[in-house]
Enzyme design. Structure first.
Site, PDB file in Angstrom:
ATOM      1  N   ASP A   1       0.867  -1.177   0.000  1.00 45.91           N
ATOM      2  CA  ASP A   1       0.000   0.000   0.000  1.00 45.91           C
ATOM      3  C   ASP A   1       0.910   1.235   0.000  1.00 45.91           C
ATOM      4  OD1 ASP A   1      -2.278   1.502   0.130  1.00 45.91           O
ATOM      5  OD2 ASP A   1      -2.850   0.902   2.147  1.00 45.91           O
TER       6      ASP A   1
ATOM      7  N   GLU B   1       2.697   5.084  -3.912  1.00 48.72           N
ATOM      8  CA  GLU B   1       2.656   6.091  -5.005  1.00 48.72           C
ATOM      9  C   GLU B   1       3.976   6.836  -5.170  1.00 48.72           C
ATOM     10  OE1 GLU B   1       0.315   5.781  -2.579  1.00 48.72           O
ATOM     11  OE2 GLU B   1      -0.944   4.557  -3.863  1.00 48.72           O
TER      12      GLU B   1
ATOM     13  N   ASP C   1      -8.697   3.777  -1.934  1.00 46.10           N
ATOM     14  CA  ASP C   1      -9.617   4.122  -0.845  1.00 46.10           C
ATOM     15  C   ASP C   1     -10.903   4.737  -1.379  1.00 46.10           C
ATOM     16  OD1 ASP C   1      -7.579   3.214   0.666  1.00 46.10           O
ATOM     17  OD2 ASP C   1      -6.933   5.172   1.399  1.00 46.10           O
TER      18      ASP C   1
END
Lengths: 672, 604
Positions: A524, A527, A600
């Site tokens: 997770d 980015e 999300d």
């Protein structure tokens, strides 16, 4: 204690009230998604400039010295005519040295793939970044050797074989690339047909006063190498719709025009991997991943275009008539591609069927990894299943209610203070035993491993990374120090193959204490998410391996991290156990390393709807193993929404329920 | 000994395997069918149990689902609704979902659910059954003792209830008499005061006249001013003394009240600051439409008028700010982890205490707080809470008794008669017509009035607290009566949980306490105690607690958990729920288990 207002003169009171009112308005307007926290095109100089140009308004380039060498076409791009005087005007950075020639190369791969590379010549002050390890490693060996080049019309263009029935054409002045049917000459794809090709070449500062810095929300990007953007137009002929270029939340599978007649003000589609808090269901703003690959489809045929470039990209889909409102083109879609840095390394896919386009694309970036059987079954996740008792109870709940499930997930709270590869000693004292209990019923477990590494000298991973210099550096050369779940954190420089290897080793059973063969991984925040930097990501002037700036590879950071993790699991199982790694960030090629999900999302009907085009788009761009959080991550779904989401989710390739820690428990049997 | 046991166990296991091998692998027709159902499947054409269809016997367990309810496939996994019966000789028979049949996982301890040879499931029924029986026996033993204890408790509760009711009615009649007396005394007192006032006036006038006759007007004025000043000063002082005297016999704790009140002004100021602080948090949270802007916590708000501006934040603050969007937590909190030192954890503690307790620092503050809280309510609703002691389960009963000892012990009519007598004497002795007013007699009247009205108010508060108590539902047999004056505690990690039935439940960490809920009601026929409307969660629901009651010999609180954010659960063992019917049920179950044992085991 009297309040300030009690003592203040009425005018001040009034002002305060007004301020309060404004604040209230502000908050209600920016309810969840903080639009102004992210750069829009207006605030992004390269985008603003490129978007403001009219067709054929900039000095054009022409191809010179077109020749065959090493079985590929090469040429030099030079200004078509002597530079006009004072073209600066609206273009503040066009006040340049006489440009050095650009080097152009066209090569062909089997199955109908044309590759166009344009880069600066070796005299440039710096080497531009070319994204490594995305294209299949054997691609070069598969290149077709072009035997000859034909120049039919008195040297004004050069054409060559591309695939059976197709040929590629390089028009010399102004230079333009065309892919067309051989017999009819009908164009399929073309680049620079509208003369929007622009390549900001690297140069020294004009004078010391020249300001290359860019500021956004209190943060300064030093931009030490100055402007270096690239933009061009690509036309999809005989196309009624274009698709692809994830990741954006949208209610439409086909990409709606972002500019031109009939389009109210819209941002271009942005490709910039970002951790967006409570994203909205319909917006061209960039989300967690980026695949600069677009497909077109029309009555006649399908085609595709892929630009291998990992810098921030903005793409406009231009509505018919954008170039000439009087004569809108029918059956053609024009697009404008803009990138902050890098080179032109673009691929044209001739189709002509949609499945051909996909075959051609995956022929160069790879096909999806074959998932293990359990991975395509139902996954149960929550931030967080609190402790071993909770895990056991949830597992028992599925049995008790005869609901099939195969994988139980543990989010960040299972760790010892967000030090990944560790376990909270109180909540998870016996992780192996816990996994073995699940495994006894044929079930698996997934734990989260994020890229931010807690800056804690007693944490062995941080220690090793620091000692070996494996961290991404900031603009001053120190280890970059950002803020994420773990608090003060640094980030492994996964562009470096050595760092990836080191990272992969961390997944061995010996190194990852408490892991068992039925434990798989979730990446997770890759980015990468950095909480205390504008746009919640790493500064663009951070430095990677080989003096590469973060701006040049940003969109591929998560990809390399995913790759390293996936290779770690492969190594762990001696190559005999297919890895399962879920990643939030992705790039072209991610399909080779595992699955992705849409991040999300929120528990509302709009997001349920948006998940369908989002997942289909991922499928169209090679990432066929993808899904969305069933139930919606943020917020509490009403029972009807949850039921519908499960019904839809059963058809997601990757089927996982997930929920934010503040939401009510929603294991499927809790709703009666 | 151990060796012999092991050998005999091994033998019995072998025996068991032999038994199961020879006898317990049933034919296809009887696969997965409970013995009592075997007759249902006897005929050649069988009806689906839901009446929807019929099927020939050949289609029984043929791996094809004919009946929507699964009647035809009791022994396979062909029907989604099917149920598979395992005999589990040596243990209890079990009915499992047919999806578990031949799924590669052993579900029945006799292994009968996995018969296609993919896995080998050893028969573990004897061991498992032994464990289960032992467990059940233990449970039964607990219940047997528990039932006895419960009976005693119920008896006690009934007595206590009757006693309380009796006390209430007695107090009511005393109240009536006292009210009358107090009224009489009050009237007398007022008359005296009036008389005194008149006297005083006269005196003043005389003095005035005297002074007027003196020469210097200025001095005169000054003097009179001073005297009037004195008299106004005296009034509140007197009142204070009254108050003190009001409380003079009511022991220390009332005095505490008095002292706290003075102390509190300071604390209040502190509390106020904390309040303000909280308000900003709460407001900004609301403005931001609930969840979205959980990040706007106070110190950011203070940074500048546009709270969204992230300029001027340290990099750490910014990091926390952004993180707090996901966590919805105060950004000073460090996401439940501890590295960056305990200071931060500490900071957080303080924050929380401010949030939850409006600047509550000491016990005296808490007293104060409760009074405030209850002002609109009955002032004594929560009496006794302030006397909690740090024991597992305790009672505040003793305190109560001590407080009212003078009333309850002397609650005889003779006591009242005596008082009546005294009052009458006092009233008669005092002559209104004597001038000047007899000071000592007047003082007697006042004192008597003060004493009695203080007694009256005590009686009244006792009445209202008894009323408050008796209005509750204490269970079928009033078995929960003793819970009213008790609290149960359990320590879990850094938190101490306090559950006070019929009152409230809270989570205490150091000096900060979070209310998990106010008493709401019993649920599931007295098997669950529900506390609701506790302190509000950050952007979440009001906290609540469900306490599940379980039969146990001691009152013990355990297993507190928070499965969903701010929704707590706990288990309280208590003899109060050791019901006789349940005991019989368990005994029956054990009997069934024993009879279902394979005969070969009796020799063990």
């Amino acid at each position: 204690m009297p309040s300030l207002a009690d003592r203040s003169p009425p005018i001040l009171l009034l002002l305060l009230l007004l301020l309060l009112l404004l604040l209230l308005l502000f908050f209600s307007a920016a309810s969840a998604w903080k639009k102004d926290e992210f750069r829009n095109c207006e605030q992004t100089p390269f985008c603003k400039r490129a978007r403001g140009r009219k067709p054929h308004s900039i000095p054009s380039l022409s191809a010179a010295d077109v020749s065959l060498s090493d079985g590929a076409v090469s040429a030099r791009l030079l200004p078509s005519q002597p530079l006009r005087q004072a073209t600066a005007g609206d273009d503040p950075e066009s006040d340049r040295d006489p440009p050095r020639p650009l080097l152009l190369r066209l090569s062909v791969y089997p199955g109908g793939v044309l590759r166009l590379q344009i880069d600066e010549d070796p005299s440039a002050p710096r080497r531009r970044f070319q994204v490594p390890d995305v294209l299949l490693p054997d691609l070069d060996n598969r290149r077709l050797w072009l035997p000859r080049l034909s120049s039919p019309a008195a040297g004004s263009s050069s054409s060559f074989y591309l695939a059976d029935g197709f040929e590629a054409v390089l028009i010399h002045d102004p230079f333009e690339i065309q892919v067309r049917w051989k017999g009819s000459g009908e164009p399929v794809l073309s680049l620079n047909s509208h003369g929007l090709f622009d390549f900001e070449q690297l140069r020294a500062k004009k004078n010391d006063d020249e300001d290359w810095e860019e500021r956004f929300r209190g943060h300064t990007d030093t931009r030490p190498h100055g402007p270096q953007s690239i933009s061009f137009d690509v036309s999809f002929h005989s196309a009624d719709f274009v698709y692809g270029i994830p990741e954006h939340a949208s209610s439409s599978l086909s990409l709606r025009p972002t500019s031109g007649p009939g389009v109210e003000h819209s941002e271009p589609y942005r490709l910039f991997n970002l951790d967006v808090f409570e994203y909205v269901a319909d917006s061209p703003f960039g989300l967690y991943g980026a695949i600069p690959f677009m497909l077109s489809h029309g009555a006649g045929s399908s085609s595709g275009f892929f630009w291998l470039n990992a810098a921030e990209m903005q793409i406009d889909v231009l509505a018919p008539g954008w170039d000439d409102p009087a004569a809108p083109a029918k059956g053609r879609i024009d697009t404008l591609w803009m990138s902050e840095a890098g080179v032109v390394d673009a691929f044209f896919f001739v189709g002509p069927e949609p499945k051909d386009v996909l075959r051609q694309y995956t022929g160069i970036t790879g096909t999806p990894a074959m998932p293990q059987e359990f991975a395509v079954a139902y996954h149960q996740c929550r931030w967080n299943y609190r402790d071993e008792q909770d895990v056991a109870a949830v597992d028992a709940g599925f049995d008790e209610h005869d609901i099939p499930y195969d994988v139980l997930w543990l989010d960040i709270e299972h760790t010892d203070g967000k030090r990944y590869f560790t376990w909270d000693r109180v909540l998870f004292p016996n992780p192996k035993e816990m996994q073995e209990k699940l495994a006894a019923k044929g079930r698996h477990m997934v734990t989260i491993v994020d890229p931010h590494i807690k800056r804690d000298d007693s944490f062995y991973i941080h220690k090793e990374a620091t000692e070996r210099g494996y961290y991404v550096k900031d603009a001053t050369g120190k280890d970059f120090d950002g803020w994420c779940w773990a608090g003060s954190s640094s980030y492994g420089d996964v562009l470096n193959p050595k760092v990836r290897e080191w990272w992969a080793e961390k997944f061995s059973f010996q190194n990852y204490v408490g892991s068992t063969p039925t434990l798989y991984i979730w990446n997770d925040m890759n980015e990468p998410s950095v909480f205390n930097i504008p746009e919640i990501t790493m500064p663009r002037d951070a430095i990677h391996y080989g003096d590469v700036e973060h701006r040049e590879l940003h969109n591929a950071y998560g990809y390399y991290f995913h790759m390293a993790t996936s290779n770690g699991l492969l190594k762990r199982g001696n190559g005999k156990d297919r890895p399962f790694v879920l990643s939030r960030a992705f790039f072209a090629g991610s399909q080779r390393y595992g699955t992705v999900w849409t991040g999300d999302n929120s528990a509302n009907w709009d997001q349920l709807r948006a998940s369908v085009p989002m997942i289909l788009t991922l499928g169209l761009t090679g990432l066929s193993f993808s899904g969305a959080d069933v139930g919606g991550f943020f917020g509490n779904p009403e029972p009807e929404l949850l039921v519908r989401w499960y019904q839809l989710g059963a058809y997601y390739p990757f089927f996982r329920a997930h929920a934010h820690q503040d939401t009510k428990r929603r294991e499927p049997w809790l709703f009666g | 000994m151990g060796g012999r046991l092991r050998i005999s166990l091994t033998i019995s296991c072998l025996l068991l395997i032999w038994i199961s091998a020879s006898a317990s692998i049933p034919s296809r027709e009887s696969l997965g069918i409970a013995p009592q159902d075997l007759s249902y499947y006897k005929s050649d054409v069988i009806k689906c149990k839901d009446g929807s269809k019929k099927f020939p016997k050949e289609q029984l367990n043929d791996e094809f689902c004919d009946c929507p309810d699964g009647t035809d496939e009791p022994g396979t996994s062909a029907c989604p609704q099917g149920k598979f019966y395992c005999r589990n000789a040596g243990h209890i028979p079990l009915t499992i979902f047919s999806s578990r049949v031949n799924d590669g996982i052993c579900d029945c301890c006799d292994g009968s659910d996995e018969y296609n040879g993919n896995v080998n499931c050893p028969n573990t029924c004897w061991e498992a059954g032994k464990v289960a029986r032992e467990k059940l026996q233990k449970k039964i033993a607990t219940f047997q003792n528990g039932v006895t204890i419960r009976k005693q408790e119920v008896e006690k509760a009934k007595q206590a209830f009757a006693k309380d009711e009796a006390e209430l009615s007695k107090l009511r009649s005393e109240e009536k008499i006292l009210e009358e007396l107090v009224q009489k005394l009050k009237e007398q007192k007022e008359r005296i005061e009036k008389a005194e006032e008149e006297e005083h006036k006269k005196k003043e006038e005389e003095e005035k006249r005297l002074k007027e006759s003196e020469t210097k007007a200025n001095e005169l004025k000054k003097a009179s001013k001073e005297s009037s000043h004195d008299s106004t000063d005296q009034a509140p002082e007197l009142h204070n003394q009254d108050a003190m005297e009001d409380h003079h016999d009511s022991a220390v704790e009332d005095k505490n009240d008095y002292t706290t009140e003075t102390e509190i002004s300071d604390n209040q100021a502190v509390g106020k600051v904390a309040d303000d602080h909280d308000d900003t948090i709460a407001k900004s949270g609301h403005e931001a439409d609930g969840r979205s802007d959980g990040s706007s916590f106070s110190h950011v708000e203070k940074q500048g008028p546009v709270s969204d501006s992230t300029e001027g934040l340290s990099r750490e603050e910014l990091g926390r700010l952004v993180a707090s969007r996901w966590t919805q937590e105060d950004a000073t909190e460090e996401n439940n982890e501890v590295n960056t030192a305990k200071e931060e954890g500490h900071e957080h503690d303080e924050d929380e205490s401010e949030e939850n307790h409006d600047g509550y620092n000491s016990d005296s503050d808490e007293d104060h707080k409760f009074e405030d809280d209850d002002l609109e309510d009955d002032p004594h609703t929560e009496f006794g809470e302030d006397h909690e002691e740090p024991t597992g389960a305790y009672s505040s009963d003793e305190d109560d008794k001590a407080d009212y000892s003078d009333l309850t012990v002397s609650g005889s009519s003779s006591w009242l008669d005596k008082i009546q007598q005294t009052v009458n004497n006092v009233l008669q002795a005092f002559s209104l017509f004597r001038r000047p007013v007899n000071i000592s007699e007047a003082a007697t009247v006042r004192k008597e009035y003060d004493d009695l009205s203080s007694k009256l108010s005590k009686i009244q508060s006792r009445i209202s607290s008894l009323n408050e108590k008796l209005k509750h539902d204490f269970g079928k047999d009033k078995e929960f009566y003793s819970f009213y004056d008790r609290c149960f505690e359990s320590k879990q990690n850094k938190y101490t949980y306090k559950v006070c039935p019929f009152k409230k439940a809270s989570q205490v960490e150091g000096h900060s306490s979070t209310r998990l809920g106010h008493w709401d009601k019993f649920e599931e026929s007295y098997r669950v105690m529900l506390f609701s409307n506790g302190d509000r969660c950050w952007n979440g629901p009001d906290r609540s607690l469900k306490v599940r009651l379980r039969c146990g010999l001691k009152d013990e609180l355990a297993d507190i958990d928070e499965p969903s954010r701010c929704e707590y659960v706990a288990i309280l063992s208590t003899p109060a729920v050791c019901l006789e019917e349940k005991l019989k049920e368990l005994q029956q179950k054990l009997e069934d288990m024993n009879t279902s044992q394979p005969s070969g085991h009796d020799e063990l």
